[in-house]
Design a protein around this motif. Structure first.
Motif, PDB file in Angstrom:
ATOM      1  N   ILE A 121       0.860  -1.186   0.000  1.00 34.98           N
ATOM      2  CA  ILE A 121       0.000   0.000   0.000  1.00 34.98           C
ATOM      3  C   ILE A 121       0.900   1.241   0.000  1.00 34.98           C
ATOM      4  CG2 ILE A 121      -1.738   1.331   1.283  1.00 34.98           C
ATOM      5  CD1 ILE A 121      -2.674  -1.337   2.506  1.00 34.98           C
ATOM      6  N   THR A 122       0.723   2.091  -1.018  1.00 34.11           N
ATOM      7  CA  THR A 122       1.508   3.317  -1.117  1.00 34.11           C
ATOM      8  C   THR A 122       0.685   4.542  -0.739  1.00 34.11           C
ATOM      9  OG1 THR A 122       0.952   3.527  -3.454  1.00 34.11           O
ATOM     10  CG2 THR A 122       3.019   2.396  -2.910  1.00 34.11           C
ATOM     11  N   GLY A 123      -0.635   4.373  -0.728  1.00 33.70           N
ATOM     12  CA  GLY A 123      -1.496   5.499  -0.384  1.00 33.70           C
ATOM     13  C   GLY A 123      -2.944   5.067  -0.308  1.00 33.70           C
ATOM     14  N   ILE A 124      -3.782   5.999   0.124  1.00 36.11           N
ATOM     15  CA  ILE A 124      -5.220   5.789   0.175  1.00 36.11           C
ATOM     16  C   ILE A 124      -5.850   6.914  -0.634  1.00 36.11           C
ATOM     17  CG2 ILE A 124      -7.280   5.653   1.624  1.00 36.11           C
ATOM     18  CD1 ILE A 124      -5.311   3.413   2.308  1.00 36.11           C
ATOM     19  N   ASN A 125      -6.678   6.564  -1.600  1.00 35.34           N
ATOM     20  CA  ASN A 125      -7.390   7.571  -2.383  1.00 35.34           C
ATOM     21  C   ASN A 125      -8.792   7.679  -1.804  1.00 35.34           C
ATOM     22  OD1 ASN A 125      -8.949   8.984  -4.215  1.00 35.34           O
ATOM     23  ND2 ASN A 125      -7.896   8.147  -6.007  1.00 35.34           N
ATOM     24  N   ASP A 126      -9.052   8.783  -1.100  1.00 33.85           N
ATOM     25  CA  ASP A 126     -10.386   8.948  -0.525  1.00 33.85           C
ATOM     26  C   ASP A 126     -11.130  10.102  -1.186  1.00 33.85           C
ATOM     27  OD1 ASP A 126      -8.938  10.993   0.580  1.00 33.85           O
ATOM     28  OD2 ASP A 126      -9.635  10.669   2.629  1.00 33.85           O
ATOM     29  N   SER A 127     -10.718  10.446  -2.426  1.00 36.49           N
ATOM     30  CA  SER A 127     -11.380  11.537  -3.142  1.00 36.49           C
ATOM     31  C   SER A 127     -12.585  11.041  -3.935  1.00 36.49           C
ATOM     32  CB  SER A 127     -10.386  12.229  -4.076  1.00 36.49           C
ATOM     33  OG  SER A 127      -9.942  11.327  -5.067  1.00 36.49           O
ATOM     34  N   THR A 128     -12.797   9.733  -3.951  1.00 39.32           N
ATOM     35  CA  THR A 128     -13.952   9.168  -4.655  1.00 39.32           C
ATOM     36  C   THR A 128     -14.993   8.743  -3.627  1.00 39.32           C
ATOM     37  OG1 THR A 128     -12.968   6.958  -4.603  1.00 39.32           O
ATOM     38  CG2 THR A 128     -12.485   8.309  -6.533  1.00 39.32           C
ATOM     39  N   ALA A 129     -16.164   8.342  -4.110  1.00 40.34           N
ATOM     40  CA  ALA A 129     -17.234   7.916  -3.202  1.00 40.34           C
ATOM     41  C   ALA A 129     -16.779   6.725  -2.354  1.00 40.34           C
ATOM     42  CB  ALA A 129     -18.482   7.551  -3.999  1.00 40.34           C
ATOM     43  N   GLN A 130     -15.992   5.844  -2.933  1.00 40.53           N
ATOM     44  CA  GLN A 130     -15.459   4.672  -2.242  1.00 40.53           C
ATOM     45  C   GLN A 130     -13.949   4.845  -2.085  1.00 40.53           C
ATOM     46  OE1 GLN A 130     -16.981   1.237  -1.466  1.00 40.53           O
ATOM     47  NE2 GLN A 130     -15.123   1.375  -0.289  1.00 40.53           N
ATOM     48  N   ALA A 131     -13.447   4.860  -0.851  1.00 39.70           N
ATOM     49  CA  ALA A 131     -12.000   4.971  -0.643  1.00 39.70           C
ATOM     50  C   ALA A 131     -11.301   3.748  -1.247  1.00 39.70           C
ATOM     51  CB  ALA A 131     -11.686   5.086   0.842  1.00 39.70           C
ATOM     52  N   LEU A 132     -10.097   3.970  -1.770  1.00 41.19           N
ATOM     53  CA  LEU A 132      -9.359   2.906  -2.455  1.00 41.19           C
ATOM     54  C   LEU A 132      -7.964   2.739  -1.873  1.00 41.19           C
ATOM     55  CD1 LEU A 132     -10.138   4.195  -6.061  1.00 41.19           C
ATOM     56  CD2 LEU A 132     -11.224   2.224  -4.983  1.00 41.19           C
ATOM     57  N   PHE A 133      -7.536   1.471  -1.730  1.00 37.53           N
ATOM     58  CA  PHE A 133      -6.135   1.197  -1.444  1.00 37.53           C
ATOM     59  C   PHE A 133      -5.377   1.449  -2.747  1.00 37.53           C
ATOM     60  CE2 PHE A 133      -7.850  -2.037   1.661  1.00 37.53           C
ATOM     61  CZ  PHE A 133      -7.306  -1.478   2.800  1.00 37.53           C
ATOM     62  N   ILE A 142      -2.306  -0.784  -8.581  1.00 36.01           N
ATOM     63  CA  ILE A 142      -3.552  -1.550  -8.465  1.00 36.01           C
ATOM     64  C   ILE A 142      -4.418  -0.834  -7.441  1.00 36.01           C
ATOM     65  CG2 ILE A 142      -4.558  -3.757  -7.746  1.00 36.01           C
ATOM     66  CD1 ILE A 142      -1.953  -5.098  -8.699  1.00 36.01           C
ATOM     67  N   LEU A 143      -5.690  -0.639  -7.770  1.00 37.03           N
ATOM     68  CA  LEU A 143      -6.635   0.005  -6.859  1.00 37.03           C
ATOM     69  C   LEU A 143      -7.646  -1.023  -6.383  1.00 37.03           C
ATOM     70  CD1 LEU A 143      -7.282   3.265  -8.915  1.00 37.03           C
ATOM     71  CD2 LEU A 143      -5.701   2.958  -7.009  1.00 37.03           C
ATOM     72  N   ILE A 144      -7.779  -1.136  -5.065  1.00 39.04           N
ATOM     73  CA  ILE A 144      -8.759  -2.063  -4.482  1.00 39.04           C
ATOM     74  C   ILE A 144      -9.665  -1.251  -3.562  1.00 39.04           C
ATOM     75  CG2 ILE A 144      -9.101  -4.028  -2.931  1.00 39.04           C
ATOM     76  CD1 ILE A 144      -6.516  -5.215  -3.947  1.00 39.04           C
ATOM     77  N   PRO A 145     -10.979  -1.344  -3.774  1.00 39.61           N
ATOM     78  CA  PRO A 145     -11.903  -0.618  -2.887  1.00 39.61           C
ATOM     79  C   PRO A 145     -11.734  -1.046  -1.434  1.00 39.61           C
ATOM     80  CG  PRO A 145     -13.053  -1.460  -4.818  1.00 39.61           C
ATOM     81  CD  PRO A 145     -11.676  -2.073  -4.823  1.00 39.61           C
TER      82      PRO A 145
END
Length: 176
Positions: A121-133, A142-145
């Motif tokens: 895990i290099t970061g968390i993307n929480d700018s979308t409706a569903q946060a992503l690993f 690779i993005l995993i909800p």
């Protein structure tokens, strides 16, 4: 104090009175944990500046009414509107089991029950409706909800998160 040593608590959203009181929208599921603070760091133009809290109380469940020392007028309060609030990381309540803070899992390995080792895990993307690993697998992102149904186990000692993603999800990123 540096931002890396702190966590985001919320944002000052508006004035409450003509005596310098402010209302802050807290970014927490448990706002009552923060209604007796002695000090808060306010982000002023990129610098975290400590402000001492004269009084604070919850206001309409998710807002915190704050009175800072030396903020006594509407003009003083106006200068703080829309500023971000931070607290030191050691004030974060400890989470157990499969609950975690986003900053806590950066660097953890992701293992999928079907696929096997996925990456780090290099970061968390929480700018979308569903946060992503955000996961790095040998240079491929690779993005995993971050879906409770996908997360099987969080192992803090081994620094791994075990997930069970839908068949083929990870393969989508690897096919080119």
């Amino acid at each position: 104090m540096k931002k890396d040593d702190c966590f985001y608590l919320g944002k000052i959203v508006k004035k409450y009175s003509f005596k310098g009181e402010l209302l802050a929208k807290l970014d927490t599921d448990e706002p009552d944990l923060y209604d007796q603070l002695e000090a808060i760091f306010v982000d002023l133009r990129g610098n975290l500046v400590p402000f001492f809290v004269e009084s604070s109380q919850l206001h309409k469940s998710d807002l915190l009414r704050l009175k800072f020392e030396d903020v006594d007028t509407e003009a003083d309060a106006d200068a703080l509107i829309k500023t971000d609030l931070y607290l030191p990381l050691d004030l974060l309540p400890k989470l157990e089991g499969d609950k975690f803070y986003f900053h806590e899992v950066i660097g953890f390995k992701i293992k999928d029950q079907n696929f096997g080792a996925v990456g780090t895990i290099t970061g968390i993307n929480d700018s979308t409706a569903q946060a992503l690993f955000e996961i790095d697998r040998d240079g491929i992102e690779i993005l995993i909800p971050m879906n409770d149904e996908f997360i099987v186990k969080v192992d803090r000692e081994q620094q791994t998160i075990e997930v069970k993603t839908p068949e083929g999800l990870i393969d989508l990123y690897l096919e080119s």
